[in-house]
Motif scaffolding. Structure first.
Motif, PDB file in Angstrom:
ATOM      1  N   LEU A 127      27.256  32.835 -34.191  1.00  0.00           N
ATOM      2  CA  LEU A 127      27.455  34.338 -33.780  1.00  0.00           C
ATOM      3  C   LEU A 127      28.818  34.235 -32.839  1.00  0.00           C
ATOM      4  CD1 LEU A 127      24.052  35.269 -32.055  1.00  0.00           C
ATOM      5  CD2 LEU A 127      25.213  35.888 -34.374  1.00  0.00           C
ATOM      6  N   ILE A 128      29.162  33.366 -32.061  1.00  0.00           N
ATOM      7  CA  ILE A 128      30.467  32.987 -31.581  1.00  0.00           C
ATOM      8  C   ILE A 128      31.584  33.041 -32.275  1.00  0.00           C
ATOM      9  CG2 ILE A 128      31.710  31.672 -29.807  1.00  0.00           C
ATOM     10  CD1 ILE A 128      29.025  31.706 -28.220  1.00  0.00           C
ATOM     11  N   ASP A 129      31.511  32.089 -33.141  1.00  0.00           N
ATOM     12  CA  ASP A 129      32.593  31.752 -34.136  1.00  0.00           C
ATOM     13  C   ASP A 129      32.250  31.172 -35.288  1.00  0.00           C
ATOM     14  OD1 ASP A 129      34.801  31.139 -35.554  1.00  0.00           O
ATOM     15  OD2 ASP A 129      35.655  29.892 -33.809  1.00  0.00           O
ATOM     16  N   PRO A 130      31.920  31.614 -36.307  1.00  0.00           N
ATOM     17  CA  PRO A 130      31.527  31.147 -37.530  1.00  0.00           C
ATOM     18  C   PRO A 130      32.152  29.986 -38.209  1.00  0.00           C
ATOM     19  CG  PRO A 130      31.749  33.620 -37.881  1.00  0.00           C
ATOM     20  CD  PRO A 130      32.534  33.234 -36.640  1.00  0.00           C
ATOM     21  N   LYS A 131      33.344  29.664 -37.568  1.00  0.00           N
ATOM     22  CA  LYS A 131      34.036  28.679 -38.129  1.00  0.00           C
ATOM     23  C   LYS A 131      33.569  27.297 -37.699  1.00  0.00           C
ATOM     24  CE  LYS A 131      37.975  31.037 -37.979  1.00  0.00           C
ATOM     25  NZ  LYS A 131      39.335  31.136 -37.196  1.00  0.00           N
ATOM     26  N   ILE A 132      32.813  27.284 -36.431  1.00  0.00           N
ATOM     27  CA  ILE A 132      32.252  26.202 -35.974  1.00  0.00           C
ATOM     28  C   ILE A 132      31.031  25.664 -36.809  1.00  0.00           C
ATOM     29  CG2 ILE A 132      30.997  25.422 -33.890  1.00  0.00           C
ATOM     30  CD1 ILE A 132      31.766  27.415 -32.246  1.00  0.00           C
ATOM     31  N   VAL A 133      30.463  26.385 -37.283  1.00  0.00           N
ATOM     32  CA  VAL A 133      29.436  26.225 -38.197  1.00  0.00           C
ATOM     33  C   VAL A 133      29.719  25.732 -39.973  1.00  0.00           C
ATOM     34  CG1 VAL A 133      27.390  26.540 -36.745  1.00  0.00           C
ATOM     35  CG2 VAL A 133      28.394  28.115 -38.229  1.00  0.00           C
ATOM     36  N   LEU A 143      39.936  26.901 -29.533  1.00  0.00           N
ATOM     37  CA  LEU A 143      39.401  27.087 -28.181  1.00  0.00           C
ATOM     38  C   LEU A 143      37.733  27.531 -27.959  1.00  0.00           C
ATOM     39  CD1 LEU A 143      40.341  26.870 -25.147  1.00  0.00           C
ATOM     40  CD2 LEU A 143      41.182  29.337 -25.309  1.00  0.00           C
ATOM     41  N   PRO A 144      37.378  28.679 -28.933  1.00  0.00           N
ATOM     42  CA  PRO A 144      35.972  28.916 -29.079  1.00  0.00           C
ATOM     43  C   PRO A 144      35.035  28.017 -29.241  1.00  0.00           C
ATOM     44  CG  PRO A 144      37.223  30.517 -30.454  1.00  0.00           C
ATOM     45  CD  PRO A 144      38.358  29.529 -30.094  1.00  0.00           C
ATOM     46  N   ALA A 145      35.365  26.935 -30.017  1.00  0.00           N
ATOM     47  CA  ALA A 145      34.406  25.935 -30.416  1.00  0.00           C
ATOM     48  C   ALA A 145      34.392  24.734 -29.349  1.00  0.00           C
ATOM     49  CB  ALA A 145      34.952  24.973 -31.625  1.00  0.00           C
ATOM     50  N   VAL A 146      35.641  24.759 -28.582  1.00  0.00           N
ATOM     51  CA  VAL A 146      35.473  23.949 -27.491  1.00  0.00           C
ATOM     52  C   VAL A 146      34.637  24.268 -26.433  1.00  0.00           C
ATOM     53  CG1 VAL A 146      37.077  22.677 -25.522  1.00  0.00           C
ATOM     54  CG2 VAL A 146      37.837  23.033 -27.821  1.00  0.00           C
TER      55      VAL A 146
ATOM     56  N   ARG B 560      46.956  34.653 -20.569  1.00  0.00           N
ATOM     57  CA  ARG B 560      48.090  34.203 -21.407  1.00  0.00           C
ATOM     58  C   ARG B 560      48.176  32.669 -21.279  1.00  0.00           C
ATOM     59  NH1 ARG B 560      51.504  38.300 -20.053  1.00  0.00           N
ATOM     60  NH2 ARG B 560      52.527  36.924 -18.389  1.00  0.00           N
ATOM     61  N   ASP B 561      48.338  32.271 -20.070  1.00  0.00           N
ATOM     62  CA  ASP B 561      48.400  30.787 -19.817  1.00  0.00           C
ATOM     63  C   ASP B 561      47.270  29.812 -20.479  1.00  0.00           C
ATOM     64  OD1 ASP B 561      50.634  31.305 -18.861  1.00  0.00           O
ATOM     65  OD2 ASP B 561      50.281  31.084 -16.763  1.00  0.00           O
ATOM     66  N   GLY B 562      46.088  30.582 -20.902  1.00  0.00           N
ATOM     67  CA  GLY B 562      44.990  29.945 -21.093  1.00  0.00           C
ATOM     68  C   GLY B 562      44.124  29.305 -19.992  1.00  0.00           C
ATOM     69  N   LEU B 563      44.142  29.914 -18.950  1.00  0.00           N
ATOM     70  CA  LEU B 563      43.487  29.214 -17.611  1.00  0.00           C
ATOM     71  C   LEU B 563      42.281  29.837 -17.360  1.00  0.00           C
ATOM     72  CD1 LEU B 563      46.924  28.821 -15.558  1.00  0.00           C
ATOM     73  CD2 LEU B 563      45.122  27.007 -16.618  1.00  0.00           C
ATOM     74  N   ALA B 564      41.435  30.481 -18.432  1.00  0.00           N
ATOM     75  CA  ALA B 564      40.357  31.340 -18.082  1.00  0.00           C
ATOM     76  C   ALA B 564      39.089  30.436 -17.365  1.00  0.00           C
ATOM     77  CB  ALA B 564      39.749  31.933 -19.297  1.00  0.00           C
ATOM     78  N   THR B 565      38.854  29.267 -17.915  1.00  0.00           N
ATOM     79  CA  THR B 565      37.917  28.484 -17.294  1.00  0.00           C
ATOM     80  C   THR B 565      38.075  27.946 -16.009  1.00  0.00           C
ATOM     81  OG1 THR B 565      38.643  26.553 -18.452  1.00  0.00           O
ATOM     82  CG2 THR B 565      36.670  27.425 -19.272  1.00  0.00           C
ATOM     83  N   GLN B 566      39.571  27.712 -15.602  1.00  0.00           N
ATOM     84  CA  GLN B 566      39.818  27.390 -14.450  1.00  0.00           C
ATOM     85  C   GLN B 566      39.724  28.336 -13.472  1.00  0.00           C
ATOM     86  OE1 GLN B 566      41.509  26.340 -17.271  1.00  0.00           O
ATOM     87  NE2 GLN B 566      42.833  24.507 -17.031  1.00  0.00           N
ATOM     88  N   TYR B 567      39.995  29.621 -13.921  1.00  0.00           N
ATOM     89  CA  TYR B 567      39.932  30.819 -13.280  1.00  0.00           C
ATOM     90  C   TYR B 567      38.561  31.038 -12.832  1.00  0.00           C
ATOM     91  CZ  TYR B 567      39.673  35.912 -12.924  1.00  0.00           C
ATOM     92  OH  TYR B 567      39.335  37.630 -12.577  1.00  0.00           O
ATOM     93  N   ILE B 568      37.482  30.977 -13.416  1.00  0.00           N
ATOM     94  CA  ILE B 568      36.132  31.003 -13.046  1.00  0.00           C
ATOM     95  C   ILE B 568      35.824  30.073 -12.169  1.00  0.00           C
ATOM     96  CG2 ILE B 568      33.813  30.951 -13.981  1.00  0.00           C
ATOM     97  CD1 ILE B 568      34.904  32.258 -16.806  1.00  0.00           C
TER      98      ILE B 568
END
Lengths: 579, 745
Positions: A127-133, A143-146, B560-568
């Motif tokens: 559901l999140i990213d079909p490319k994972i599966v 990034l979504p997969a990670v 933009r910097d890709g720091l979302a997880t760090q933010y949380i």
């Protein structure tokens, strides 16, 4: 046991407990020094599941979650892709093809429950990213997969946290148990292997500890059930199976006087059979059991892993390398040198380990040695089937397998470290053993993370963890060394542990040395005219495995010493009780 | 603490009449440790402090428990009435029952002796909760102390913060993998490359299109050092032109570690801050204050995630403030000049610092004041001259000096660039400033508004200095005393943090060319105030809110910097660390406002996650972000002005004329003073009674008196007003008295 502490009994426990365990735990009535700390009896099923989290527990949770979130973007090994591939396999293929698929080199080689588990995880993933599966989308690490896969590790690890909380509730000294629980939940081993390297050990050890918790609470049927489930998640836990087998047989299926209790035996047997049926049944019906087994137990690998897990064989291999040098240097003609071994020695990489001087080791040898050692401990367990004895024997079983097993991976040290943590505060001797094994074992995991940025994390984290866990435990258990030999041992152990600092400095500087050499070689050349550099460390100087080998050997010394310590402690303790 | 204990002996208020709960009975059921700690809160002697620090009492804007000898707290068995305990209605829910009882009791029962105060013990349930109260930092520090790891707390706090900083740095940074221009990371790296290969004369002129150097010379020198060291390790990282956009893993690690290294300045300044400004408080309090400063999420995200060196600038400023508090004005001036020389953004502080120093000169009187002024002027200009030495005549043609200046002050750029939560950008939704007005006019208007914004704090400081003048004609002040006062902090020092906040916030809101990252500048004084406030004070509430909103206001950048997880992760951790739970309802107006704002933030995040922005309004989410954040910042600015006035009033700066110098107020108002101290003690007592005893609690009352009350202010309503009239003013005069005695004697 000498300290005579065993878990307190409550009414729920007493109901399910057999006569055998009652006799085995005579201390249970004596041990509550503080009556008010006896746990409240869970009255209803719902209440027994209630979270009893103190503020401190929440703090631990927040801290660990915060740290693990921050590690989302850290280095991840190929295991990340392995698990992504399994998500894809279980999601896009029918169950009949799970163990046959070879699209990726990372084929499914865990037991069926883990495959079911991956199937479950693949549903939100799709559901999140079909490319994972997507099965053909090899090496996908957007990034979504990670984020998704890292999150699953953190979320499933909450089971471990839950079980550890339950450990606190019924313990003799809750504040001590809280420290131990927190130390396990924040264990550097999990941080390194799960949250950076990428695996699901936190979840799996959650099941293991749950099973141990059930054994402590006297619910041995549940303990057996959970262990059977665990075995079907990851078969490496077979290292621990002998201890479980003996413990459950002796304390659950037999009465203290040695008579068979048929009802208990049958219920346990049925439970285990049921679990295995659910797990393997579908594959049995499809006739895929041989294929499944060939995936689970690939006997094509060598004695040692690429990086020698610091066990007995690492020492033997090291001895062989040293002897080879000696023989070559002195040109001793009477010693036959195996040419394949010479190649193997210089290569030092993956593949079969062939000794140049010493006789080669076959899988059967490792099995025999492992079996003998385990048998010794199991005899003791048979004679004293108490909870503490069980946990010690369990640890030693895992330890033996780690020490003498065939193609042991360094990650398997977690099988020793985690159960041993439960015993850390038994007394000072146990604590010292725990300290040596923990530091050595965690250090032996360091080569899993070789990138410099993550190296900083692992080193600093181990330092912090040691301060928070080891110093308070040391304060609680400290005893002055009894006699002169013990003083000497004490000093030697301290020297050994200090050596890790030097080893780490050496290891860290090893990456810089080639660069420094290069810099000083080219110092008079114009920087721009120098040969361009690759991002990867300079390889093939022939010595690049030296630090790894030194780490392995140095850790092996500590782990063997820890093994001896723990064995002696266990065997001696049983004698004392017997007397 | 063990949960088993907690649940086993429940405290049922109805069954045990509170008067029969004798101290003895309660003694038995409580743990010894907590008793002793509570005793220390009530009756332990005031920690002796260095004579230098003792010179002025009023510097305890951050509460310090140096009670004057007149108001021995135990000896004031006075009644408490609602007006003196304005905060009792804001107690956490779980202590409410008990607090009501205690409140009841305190009205009818008069406690005859301090021993009652000392032996006041809560039922175990309460006690457990008390020791669990506060943030994670506090609990951790307490745990460390109990484990006998006291000496490990400071190194470990720094170790953990270093670990977290490094972990933040594992992620991506500004401009990661985005050729051709990349981002701030590349800018910093480019300056290292630039400075090591070119003579200083060309630093500010070389290829300005590609990240031309636009920070003052100290940044350039720091870059030069980093570049030299980096080139020793690997010259390709900083090869001229060749290395543009280089992003090898080893070069990244080097760059990240330089930030971590220069962050040491900030860490040292923070440690010094807790020692100097909170010197009179327990080491636990100091340690937990340090933790709340070390883990401030906004700075961690920008410096270690986004990649900048703001902590150097902030560190130098903080060092300056610390030196001022020690009375080392010259050293402070040097530090602040260094801060200015590192980043021109610390100009935001300049009005406050400048007027503080001028006020001190005025305060010292014509002779010593003039001396100090001349010395300050000399030291400051010498430092500036040293910083700009390579661009000055003997080393370069005279026109060279113009290059850095024009680069540093980029009036040629627009009113604002990205979306930034300040006045201009927020009102731009309605008024199209950039289109309707020429740039020259905008520069003037923004400068004027900014000046108007920091005027109150500047005037407040200078006026305080003037009012507290040491030597007035006809006064019999010894010259020796004036000499001593030169190296002692002046009585209006407590105003400084508020002035810093108000001046920097007005710059942020109104000045020209502001970046969203610049919110870090006003955040520093606010977080300093937070670190010293108790968990239920208004300062704490507001500072925590603003910190969170500031991080939120940088969300577009962080995303933009890709720091979302760090933010949380960092937001979660920090709020837990300081013990701030945004969902806890306390009933204050500020809290309702905060909840509304948090709701808006979360809603915006959720909507942004689900719905892509409409093509017609691609910037809708950043604009909404600005519209949510700006009101909070405006509120903070107003609050800082209000608190500035209150504090200067309380410290006597705005009080009645010179009369107190001619006639020592000690004779004037003995009765007033004792009332003031006793009522403040009562306040303290009643709030402590109400089950809220904490280490910092005892000084809380003091602060309320000294700094004209946390209980006063936004949304406090009538009770606060009454309190201010009845206590604040009197206490203010008390402080005035002690201050003038301390300073002049």
């Amino acid at each position: 046991m000498s300290t005579g502490v065993s878990p307190p009994t409550d009414s729920a426990t007493l109901r399910t407990r057999s006569k055998a365990s009652k006799e085995d735990e005579p201390a249970s009535q004596v041990d509550g020094p503080r009556e008010e700390e006896q746990p409240k009896q869970p009255r209803t099923w719902a209440e027994s599941w209630r979270l009893d989290m103190a503020n401190v527990d929440w703090d631990t949770l927040y801290m660990s979650l915060g740290l693990k979130f921050l590690l989302f973007r850290s280095y991840r090994s190929t295991d990340f892709e392995v698990h992504r591939n399994w998500l894809a396999i279980t999601h896009s293929l029918p169950i009949s093809k799970w163990y046959y698929d070879t699209t990726s080199e990372w084929t499914l080689d865990y037991p069926p429950f883990f495959a079911y588990f991956e199937k479950l995880l693949s549903i939100p993933a799709s559901l999140i990213d079909p490319k994972i599966v997507d099965l053909d989308n090899l090496g996908y690490d957007a990034l979504p997969a990670v984020l998704y896969q890292r999150t699953t590790v953190v979320v499933t690890e909450l089971l471990l946290g839950f079980v550890l909380l339950r450990f606190i509730r019924g313990s003799v000294d809750p504040s001590l148990q809280r420290l131990i629980s927190a130390s396990i939940y924040m264990h550097p081993g999990f941080l390194i292997v799960d949250h950076m390297h990428f695996q699901y050990n936190g979840f799996l050890f959650g099941i293991l500890l749950w099973s141990i918790l059930m054994a402590r609470n006297g619910n041995k049927l549940a303990s057996g059930f959970l262990f059977a489930v665990l075995l079907n998640f990851k078969h490496i836990f077979m290292y621990l199976a002998p201890a479980y087998f003996i413990y459950l047989l002796r304390s659950f299926c037999l009465s203290p006087s040695g008579e068979l209790l048929p009802m208990h035996f049958l219920s346990l047997a049925n439970t285990v059979i049921l679990v295995f049926t659910v797990s393997l049944g579908p594959f049995f019906l499809m006739g895929q059991i041989p294929q499944l087994l060939s995936r689970l137990f690939p006997f094509t690998r060598g004695l040692n892993h690429a990086y020698w897990a610091p066990n007995a064989w690492a020492m033997v291999t090291f001895a062989d390398r040293v002897l080879l040098k000696v023989v070559q240097y002195f040109n001793i003609a009477s010693v036959a040198i195996n040419e394949a071994g010479v190649v193997s020695a210089s290569r030092g990489l993956v593949g079969d380990t062939i000794f140049a001087v010493l006789p080669n080791v076959k899988p059967i040898h490792t099995f025999i040695i492992t079996g003998i050692f385990q048998a010794i401990f199991l005899v003791k367990l048979w004679r004293i089937p108490t909870y503490k004895s069980f946990v010690t024997a369990l640890t030693l079983c895992g330890y033996t397998s780690y020490m003498f097993g065939w193609h042991v991976h360094e990650k398997a040290i977690l099988l020793v470290l985690i159960p041993l943590s439960l015993l850390a505060a038994e007394n000072h001797a146990f604590f010292r053993t725990y300290m040596i094994i923990s530091i050595t074992g965690i250090f032996s995991l360091f080569p899993l993370l070789f990138t410099p940025a993550e190296s900083v994390v692992k080193v600093v984290y181990l330092m912090g963890w040691s301060i928070f866990v080891l110093i308070p435990l040391n304060h609680r258990t400290y005893e002055f060394p009894a006699s002169r030999p013990f003083v000497v041992i004490d000093i030697l152990e301290k020297v050994y542990l200090t050596g890790f600092v030097l080893l780490q400095v050496l290891f860290a500087s090893w990456a810089v040395i080639p660069q420094a050499i290069e810099y000083w070689t080219y110092i008079h050349t114009d920087p721009l005219k120098r040969p361009p550099k690759q991002d990867t460390p300079v390889a093939s100087t022939g010595m690049e495995f030296l630090p790894l080998m030194m780490t392995s050997v140095y850790c092996a010394v500590g782990l063997i010493w820890g093994f001896l310590r723990l064995s002696v402690l266990y065997l001696r303790q049983s004698q004392e009780v017997a007397n | 603490m063990q949960p088993g204990q907690q649940s086993n002996i429940p405290f049922i208020p109805g069954q045990v009449p509170h008067r029969t709960r004798t101290p003895l009975l309660r003694h038995r059921t409580s743990s010894l440790a907590s008793i002793s700690s509570e005793q220390s809160e009530i009756v332990s002697p005031i920690p002796r402090r260095h004579q230098l620090l003792q010179a002025s009492e009023s510097r305890h804007w951050l509460p310090s428990p140096s009670v004057s000898p007149v108001s021995t707290r135990g000896a004031s068995p006075s009644i408490s009435h609602p007006a003196t305990s304005p905060r009792s209605h804001r107690l956490p829910k779980r202590t409410r029952v008990n607090s009501v009882i205690q409140q009841d009791g305190s009205r009818t029962v008069r406690f005859p002796s301090p021993s009652h105060l000392a032996k006041r013990v809560h039922p175990p349930d309460e006690e457990k909760k008390q020791s669990d109260e506060g943030g994670m930092a506090r609990r951790w520090v307490r745990w460390m102390h109990k484990q006998g790891l006291k000496q490990w707390v400071l190194p470990n706090a720094i170790l953990i913060s270093t670990l977290l900083k490094w972990c933040v740095g594992l992620g991506t940074y500004s401009g990661h993998n985005t050729p051709p221009m990349f981002g701030d990371y590349e800018a910093q790296r480019h300056w290292m490359e630039l400075t090591i290969h070119l003579p200083p004369r060309q630093w500010y002129t070389y290829d300005l299109e590609y990240w031309g150097l636009d920070y003052p010379p100290l940044t350039a020198y720091v870059s030069w050092i980093c570049g030299i060291v980096g080139s020793w390790i690997d010259p390709t990282w900083f090869a001229l032109e060749q290395s543009r956009g280089i992003e090898t893993s080893s070069s990244k690690i080097f760059m990240r570690s330089t930030v971590l290294f220069f962050d040491l300045i900030y860490v040292i300044a923070l440690v010094m801050f807790t020692r100097v400004w909170q010197g009179g408080r327990s080491s636990r309090t100091q340690h937990s204050a340090l933790m709340s400063l070390l883990f401030q999420p906004a700075l961690l995200l920008i410096d270690f995630g986004h990649f900048q060196y703001n902590s150097v600038m902030l560190g130098f400023t903080l060092l300056a403030v610390n030196f001022f508090a020690c009375g080392r004005d010259l050293l402070g001036a040097v530090c602040f000049t260094l801060s200015l020389g590192f980043k021109q953004m610390s100009l935001y502080y300049a009005p406050a610092i400048g007027s503080y120093l001028i006020a001190k000169c005025i305060y010292l009187g014509p002779v010593e004041g003039r001396h100090l002024f001349i010395r300050l002027a000399l030291v400051t200009s010498a430092t500036f001259a040293l910083l700009f030495l390579p661009f000055l005549p003997p080393f370069a043609p005279p026109s060279t000096i113009l290059h850095p200046i024009t680069r540093i002050f980029p009036f040629a750029r627009g009113l604002f660039e990205d979306k930034v939560a300040n006045f201009w950008c927020a009102t731009n939704v309605v008024f199209k400033w950039k289109i309707w007005f020429p740039r020259g006019a905008l520069v003037k208007v923004s400068t004027g508004l900014t000046a108007l914004g920091f005027l109150p704090s500047v005037v407040g400081l200078i006026y305080s200095g003037y009012k507290r003048l040491l030597t007035t004609p006809g006064d019999n002040v010894q010259p020796d005393d004036v000499k001593k006062a030169v190296s002692a902090p002046p009585p209006f020092l407590p105003l400084l943090p508020y002035a810093l906040l108000s001046s920097s916030m007005s710059f942020f809101l109104f000045s020209f060319q502001v970046h969203e990252k610049t919110i870090l500048v006003p955040l520093l004084p606010l977080t300093l105030l937070l670190s010293g406030s108790s968990g239920d004070s208004e300062t704490f509430e507001l500072a925590a809110l603003v910190n969170n909103v500031a991080v939120f206001s940088m969300w577009p950048l962080l995303k933009r910097d890709g720091l979302a997880t760090q933010y949380i992760a960092l937001l979660l951790l920090w709020n837990r660390l300081i013990g701030y739970n945004p969902l806890r309802r306390t009933g204050s107006l500020l809290r309702y406002l905060a909840m509304a704002i948090y709701t808006a933030c979360v809603a915006l995040h959720v909507i942004e996650l689900i719905i892509p922005p409409p093509t017609r309004l691609p910037d809708i989410y950043p604009v909404l972000n600005v519209l949510i954040s700006t009101p909070v910042f405006v509120l903070t600015w107003l609050w800082s002005i209000k608190r500035g006035i209150e504090v200067s009033w309380a410290s006597g700066g705005l009080g009645s004329s010179h009369s107190h110098h001619q006639a020592p107020p000690l004779k004037h108002q003995p009765s007033n003073d004792s009332t003031a101290s006793s009522s403040s003690t009562t306040r303290k007592f009643s709030s402590v009674e109400a089950g809220k005893a904490k280490d910092w609690q005892w000084s809380d009352g003091q602060k309320n008196g000294a700094a004209a009350a946390d209980g006063v202010g936004l949304g406090e309503g009538r009770q606060g007003e009454v309190f201010r009239r009845s206590v604040g003013y009197k206490q203010g005069t008390g402080i005035l008295r002690t201050a003038s005695v301390g300073g002049v004697r």
